[in-house]
Design a protein around this motif. Sequence first.
Motif, PDB file in Angstrom:
ATOM      1  N   TYR A   1     108.495  35.414 -59.615  1.00  0.00           N
ATOM      2  CA  TYR A   1     108.940  36.637 -58.847  1.00  0.00           C
ATOM      3  C   TYR A   1     108.511  36.480 -57.274  1.00  0.00           C
TER       4      TYR A   1
ATOM      5  N   THR B   1     110.819  34.170 -55.586  1.00  0.00           N
ATOM      6  CA  THR B   1     111.843  34.867 -55.467  1.00  0.00           C
ATOM      7  C   THR B   1     111.999  35.745 -54.382  1.00  0.00           C
TER       8      THR B   1
ATOM      9  N   GLN C   1     111.491  47.156 -54.384  1.00  0.00           N
ATOM     10  CA  GLN C   1     110.992  46.145 -55.640  1.00  0.00           C
ATOM     11  C   GLN C   1     110.327  47.082 -56.430  1.00  0.00           C
TER      12      GLN C   1
ATOM     13  N   TRP D   1     116.979  39.661 -60.535  1.00  0.00           N
ATOM     14  CA  TRP D   1     116.144  39.868 -59.423  1.00  0.00           C
ATOM     15  C   TRP D   1     117.051  39.937 -58.203  1.00  0.00           C
TER      16      TRP D   1
ATOM     17  N   THR E   1     106.096  34.368 -64.874  1.00  0.00           N
ATOM     18  CA  THR E   1     106.982  35.573 -64.345  1.00  0.00           C
ATOM     19  C   THR E   1     106.371  35.875 -63.051  1.00  0.00           C
ATOM     20  N   THR E   2     105.118  36.118 -62.932  1.00  0.00           N
ATOM     21  CA  THR E   2     104.782  36.671 -61.589  1.00  0.00           C
ATOM     22  C   THR E   2     104.705  35.539 -60.343  1.00  0.00           C
TER      23      THR E   2
ATOM     24  N   MET F   1     102.942  41.612 -60.725  1.00  0.00           N
ATOM     25  CA  MET F   1     104.102  40.907 -59.846  1.00  0.00           C
ATOM     26  C   MET F   1     103.856  41.239 -58.483  1.00  0.00           C
TER      27      MET F   1
ATOM     28  N   LEU G   1     111.891  47.064 -60.521  1.00  0.00           N
ATOM     29  CA  LEU G   1     110.941  46.594 -61.477  1.00  0.00           C
ATOM     30  C   LEU G   1     110.583  47.627 -62.716  1.00  0.00           C
TER      31      LEU G   1
ATOM     32  N   THR H   1     116.592  35.707 -65.520  1.00  0.00           N
ATOM     33  CA  THR H   1     115.934  36.946 -64.860  1.00  0.00           C
ATOM     34  C   THR H   1     115.807  36.616 -63.425  1.00  0.00           C
TER      35      THR H   1
END
Lengths: 196, 224
Positions: free
Chosen positions: A82, A85, A145, A42, A78-79, A163, A149, A38
């Motif tokens: 993210y 990232t 973004q 991204w 994941t948040t 996110m 997403l 993932t």
Amino acid sequence: MSARAPKRGDVYPATATLSAVEAPDFSFDAVYRAHARTVLQWVARLGGPHLDPEDVTHDVFLKVEKELPNFRGDSRITTWLYAITVNQVQSARRREKFRALFRANSEQMYAVPDLAEGASETLERAETVRRLHRVLEGLSSKYRQVLVLFELEGRSGQEVAEMMQAPVERIWVWLHRARAAFSTAMSQVEAEEAAR
Amino acid sequence: MSAPDETPLSPAARQLLELGDPAQRLRVGAEARVERRLRERGSKRRGAAWQRWALVGALVSGLALAGVGAWQVLAPAAPPPQPVAPPPVPVVVAPSPSALEQEAAQLQLALAALTAGSPEQALVELDAYAARFPQGVLSVDARVARARAHLAAKQTARALEVFETLPLGEMPAALVLQWADALVGQRRCARALELVNGLDAQGLTPDELEVATRLRSSCGGATP
């Protein structure tokens, strides 16, 4: 029967399995295994044409390794990933802008060779990716973004809001504007290509 | 909460987003490669920690030895310790930013000419670059540009000479493939196959993999 919130002193029923009560595995290896792909995606989508997704993903996970002991599970993993990232992508893009002063035209120099026959499909595909990069590069980071997403990854508005750490109502506004900006940028890129 | 009713992306825009998705072009084995780099770094860090402790140990034993040395100096019959010259420290002189900017600007002239479809002009600018910056920081980039300019000017033999001077280990796969393609054009399949087979297939993009396969098959019937 409606479920009630657990209270102090509650005892788990003997039939409860261990997996039902054990904490999720936030060891570095587990997080890497579950989310490396993932993060690579991204980076590839948000980084633009000049960043190497593997380099930036490497930097993301160095940061993750350092910060993971402080992750308390207040947000989804994941948040949290993210946010790291996006920060790393933005730093890498800034560095790349500086480097571009000295290594101008690297894309031109290192482009996939233009081979004669039989390569048309390959080149067409490469051209589509280049075109998308050009269109996305014309958008602000926020719009890029939200499009990635919502439109590419198919996440819900609520997820995107979490996110991007913004109210969901704002996400809808951004999405509306991002779609319009994307269409405008696409027309501009097509017009520029036609003029060549 | 559902999305408010609004105009979705046009079919053309959606098609561009889906077909051009850069994530579909991630190289095969990307996760494994990043993981390997992370592990290598981890072992290097452990190595560095070991070196730090070795340094602490050396300092401690050095102090102990110095203590012994001092005792020996104070002792009447002991010879004075010989001073040991420190090893020379290599001095790296970084070029000033203005020199780099000038170098980059000169190279940019060549690249601009190449992009504009004037390989002959690009070669003139590259000659000027080589004259002004014989030991330039961007000299490898200049040689890459020279190779490409020769190719664009249909001077394949000269391009191949320049390619041979480039550091193969540092070259991106796309450039190696371009070199191999020029070799195939000159019926030099042995060298072309050597280059193509030397690439790490796991590190190639789908496009590069396709080009590599095509080059191999072009050489299939040729005599190396």
